[in-house]
Design an enzyme around this catalytic site. Structure first.
Site: not given
Lengths: 95, 488
Positions: B179, B80, B155
């Site tokens: 997330s 990420k 997220s």
């Protein structure tokens, strides 16, 4: 406590974020909604409760006060928007 | 296809020299090239660099590298874009860091490199990890591979997508309020959030420091245990990281859950819980019972206050952590006549609407006159939520819930109403407040459209082995985790 009308301009300034007039209106309204929702925490009796600041308390985490390898000067400045003489350039602070 | 295999399978093949890391990496790169126009999971990809890393891995294997010392040797893994890798972009999906290149490696990146992993590309996310749909990215949304009109969650949405769509073999994301677990559920893969402090946050761009944890997305529970092993451990550079030794997580996967006590919180059968999700989760619980687990109804009485608590505590911490984006040392700079104007213009131009919303809210709840009523009170409610879990874990070994109230929703469906978006985190959020560990595993699909449903298993502090064991036993006696989208 009673929830007062949220002063978006005052708080945005505290947060150092410039908002357009449209943003002020939209965000201000959304803030009122969200603050209205979080009022539900007032329902609880927390008079005998300690606050939690740490999810997993670890205490007295120290390390020896010894110099060690750190980031090179060049590396630290690499992403800087504006530099001069190996220093970060900032707007004048003092008249 | 090599990109469709698991870490466990590929390591066996690499050890036997049946495949090379370059072949595996090329298969992933080919898949990325084919799928990305529809998925948009990757913000940045450097195929030459990936293949160069793979070549190094192949050379190491040829020289007799020990896979026990390097359990990820030759395996393509994506991160990420909130986890620092030296020389790579670190945008956090924000305009304010659009051109930033990290000068250092996060501790987890260092661990992955030491384990021999091939680090491929940078994955999309909600800006600064604030969001539940990956729609808050400054660089466009990512699509759910099961239905391109739908969101993958957030997220860490793209971290789930990349694994679910076989663009990489495993990925890392971060979890502050769900997330990792929520996107894993919505995309049909495994997502694991460790106990707070189990994995170092050094090199994780901070959102809410008392809630953030890095964790893996994988195709199987065994792979999750392998990844967790590599990234866990004390780090002198993260003063909140725990000192307890890291067990061998794969050893916990015995397949035996006889006598394990599972709690079903009565507060989680909420209004708004999709009937198909409820059915799938109840069937999963029945299945766990048939494997020998004991099921008990439990109560987490302060569940209803978790979202409100989170959105005060997390935003307060975020307002402090994002103060550093001021246009001075890195990132976007918009000039001003004095420093104050430079800061306000830079942040006004560089932050997206959700980030502005949360930073302003966080600033307010910490401000003079309001601190006691909001922030201090929320910290006290946080104690009550922690105590709920502590009491529950005296009676049960793990807690099972749906991961999300519904399957993936359509892009644009909730963007007009921030509060509605926040309330969809109801099942995942209290785990971060309490510091507990949690995993989401696939447990079914909605009928039409065909969308994944996730089962969440929550454990106490240091309960990683327990929840891995339960998740593994469930997974090995079902086939949900083997399903792949036919959309692309």
């Amino acid at each position: 406590m009673a929830q007062q009308e949220f002063d978006i301009r005052y708080v945005a300034n505290l947060a150092r974020i410039q908002l357009s007039p449209e943003e002020q209106e939209t965000l201000g309204a959304q803030m009122n909604d969200i603050l209205g929702y979080v009022q539900k925490l007032q329902e609880l009796d927390v008079s005998q409760v300690d606050p939690t600041a740490h999810a997993m308390p670890v205490t007295n985490v120290t390390q020896p006060d010894e110099p060690a390898e750190t980031m090179s000067h060049e590396n630290a400045l690499r992403n800087a928007p504006s530099t001069s003489n190996g220093l970060f350039l900032v707007p004048k602070i003092v008249e | 296809m090599l990109n469709q295999r698991t870490i466990q399978e590929l390591i066996q093949q690499l050890e036997k020299k049946e495949v090379s890391s370059q072949e595996i990496t090329q298969a992933c790169l080919d898949r990325i090239q084919a799928a990305e126009p529809k998925l948009h999971a990757y913000l940045h990809i450097d195929p030459d660099d990936a293949l160069a890393q793979a070549e190094c891995a192949d050379n190491a294997i040829a020289k007799g590298a020990d896979f026990k010392l390097q359990p990820l040797l030759g395996i393509p893994i994506s991160l990420k874009d909130v986890i620092a890798v030296r020389g790579q972009p670190l945008t956090c999906a924000s305009r304010i860091l659009e051109t930033f290149r990290s000068p250092y490696d996060a501790t987890v990146a260092h661990h992955l490199k030491e384990a021999g992993a091939i680090l491929v590309g940078r994955l999309n996310m909600d800006e600064f990890a604030m969001g539940s749909s990956t729609e808050n990215s400054a660089f466009g949304r990512t699509s759910n591979p099961w239905d391109l009109e739908r969101i993958p969650g957030g997220s860490s949405g793209a971290s789930a997508v990349a694994v679910a769509a076989d663009e990489c073999i495993a990925s890392l994301g971060s979890d502050t309020g769900g997330s990792i677990r929520q996107p894993a559920a919505l995309c049909g893969c495994i997502g694991f959030k460790p106990t707070y402090g189990r994995v170092s946050r050094y090199g994780l761009v901070a959102f809410a420091s008392s809630l953030d944890q890095i964790g893996p997305f994988t195709k199987t529970v065994y792979d999750a245990a392998t990844m967790l092993q590599v990234i866990s451990g004390n780090d002198p550079r993260d003063s909140t990281s725990l000192r307890q030794p890291v067990p061998v997580y794969t050893k916990a996967l015995t397949g035996d859950i006889k006598g394990v006590r599972l709690g079903l919180p009565k507060e989680f059968m909420v209004e708004g819980l999709d009937p198909e999700v409820e059915t799938a989760v109840r069937q999963a619980v029945d299945h766990l019972q048939s494997l020998g687990a004991e099921i008990k109804e439990i109560s987490l009485p302060h569940t209803d206050y978790a979202v409100a608590t989170y959105y005060i505590v997390a935003t307060a911490e975020a307002s402090a952590n994002l103060a550093r984006y001021d246009g001075i040392r890195y990132g976007l700079r918009v000039e001003g006549k004095d420093p104050n104007e430079l800061y306000t213009k830079t942040r006004g131009a560089g932050f997206g609407p959700e980030v502005k919303r949360r930073v302003i809210l966080g600033t307010y709840v910490l401000s003079s006159g309001y601190y006691d009523a909001y922030y201090l009170r929320a910290q006290k409610v946080r104690t009550l939520i922690r105590q709920d879990f502590q009491k529950a874990f005296e009676e049960v070994d793990a807690i099972v819930t749906p991961t999300t109230p519904t399957a993936a929703f359509k892009a644009g469906e909730k963007t007009g109403d921030p509060l509605k978006m926040y309330l969809s985190d109801i099942f995942t959020i209290s785990c971060n407040l309490a510091g507990n560990c949690g995993i989401s595993v696939p447990c079914g699909f909605t009928s039409s459209p065909n969308l994944p449903i996730g089962l969440q298993i929550l454990g106490p502090h240091f309960g990683e082995e327990t929840i891995l064991r339960i998740a593994h036993a469930y997974e090995q006696s079902t086939a949900w985790h083997k399903e792949r989208t036919k959309v692309l």
